[in-house]
Design a protein around this motif. Sequence first.
Motif, PDB file in Angstrom:
ATOM      1  N   GLU A 182      40.730  56.753  41.463  1.00  0.00           N
ATOM      2  CA  GLU A 182      39.600  57.086  42.594  1.00  0.00           C
ATOM      3  C   GLU A 182      39.934  58.346  43.306  1.00  0.00           C
ATOM      4  O   GLU A 182      39.198  59.219  43.530  1.00  0.00           O
ATOM      5  CB  GLU A 182      39.267  55.831  43.255  1.00  0.00           C
ATOM      6  CG  GLU A 182      38.261  56.212  44.164  1.00  0.00           C
ATOM      7  CD  GLU A 182      37.696  54.937  45.114  1.00  0.00           C
ATOM      8  OE1 GLU A 182      36.893  54.918  45.775  1.00  0.00           O
ATOM      9  OE2 GLU A 182      38.474  53.969  45.021  1.00  0.00           O
ATOM     10  N   LYS A 183      41.150  58.506  43.897  1.00  0.00           N
ATOM     11  CA  LYS A 183      41.490  59.412  44.599  1.00  0.00           C
ATOM     12  C   LYS A 183      41.607  60.862  43.858  1.00  0.00           C
ATOM     13  O   LYS A 183      41.001  61.921  44.111  1.00  0.00           O
ATOM     14  CB  LYS A 183      43.046  59.365  45.246  1.00  0.00           C
ATOM     15  CG  LYS A 183      43.411  60.577  46.009  1.00  0.00           C
ATOM     16  CD  LYS A 183      44.779  60.326  46.603  1.00  0.00           C
ATOM     17  CE  LYS A 183      45.699  60.236  45.702  1.00  0.00           C
ATOM     18  NZ  LYS A 183      47.287  60.284  46.346  1.00  0.00           N
ATOM     19  N   LYS A 218      43.208  52.782  42.899  1.00  0.00           N
ATOM     20  CA  LYS A 218      43.189  53.807  44.097  1.00  0.00           C
ATOM     21  C   LYS A 218      43.508  54.939  43.584  1.00  0.00           C
ATOM     22  O   LYS A 218      42.868  55.941  44.035  1.00  0.00           O
ATOM     23  CB  LYS A 218      43.888  53.136  45.209  1.00  0.00           C
ATOM     24  CG  LYS A 218      43.195  51.958  45.837  1.00  0.00           C
ATOM     25  CD  LYS A 218      43.818  51.354  47.055  1.00  0.00           C
ATOM     26  CE  LYS A 218      43.504  50.328  47.818  1.00  0.00           C
ATOM     27  NZ  LYS A 218      44.201  49.658  48.815  1.00  0.00           N
TER      28      LYS A 218
END
Length: 295
Positions: free
Chosen positions: A289-290, A286
């Motif tokens: 991805e950010k 995550k």
Amino acid sequence: MQSLIGTGVALVTPFRKDFSIDTEALIKIVNFSIDGGVEYLVILGTTAENATMNETEKEFVIQTVVETNNGRLPLVLGVGGNNTMEVVEELKSRDLSQFAAILSVSPYYNKPTQEGIYQHFKAVSQASPIPVILYNVPSRTGSNMLPATVLRLANDFKNIVAIKEAYGDMVQAMQLLKNKPKDFLVLSGDDMIALPMVLAGGSGVISVIAQGFPKEFSEMIRLGLNRKVDDAFKLQYQFSDCIDMIFEQGNPAGIKQVFQSLGIAENTVRLPLVSVDESLAGRIDKFVEKINKIA
């Protein structure tokens, strides 16, 4: 040693699922770090899992990185151990012409006294044909190379040019920075306090996380060196959670998960290390991805 100022990366050794060295991934990682703007590369440090590699594999990694780098960045080679005679013999027999310096860890497991550490690095200095970077990492070696010992070595041997200081204590780092010889470099070996060490007078970092995010992390260090404090800390706080994550279940398991998230390499490590668990892998995924969305 101006070439060692800024961000060096302690390269991983990527493995396939069958635990063999993934040559293609290693080439990708080297190019990814170089294209991201880091200042130099460190081969066969602790992050490379060299403790579980045989001599043939180590030579293969060295040659692959040297050939891929093709003279673009300075290279540093990890040459250390807890058998002083063995380290000295390697320094005398190995061709070090491709390297700007060696990175040599303080002896582990034996837990020598400060005098023993001094005598070990005296022998290393006298045997090495190229500059020496000391490496203090008490969490792995079991003993802390105290500032007095580091400063004694720095003053006594001209080819001992720097220390990778990974005790993780700003007070100890500041003692080194306050009392070091003028041209002696203090490099952070702890990603979380790399920026504070630079702002206190350090010369940069040998980093794990920088190979996963070379553009952002190396820019943070350059901003720190140029005293652009607010901009530097914006990047520091952007990555502080991930720095914690990549070390949460051991190094290099965390950074290898970053590379898997980026599609560059598998997250395979060799026993006795194991890959990060599903929960941590999900959190790292995550974060990557950010960051990719921001970039």
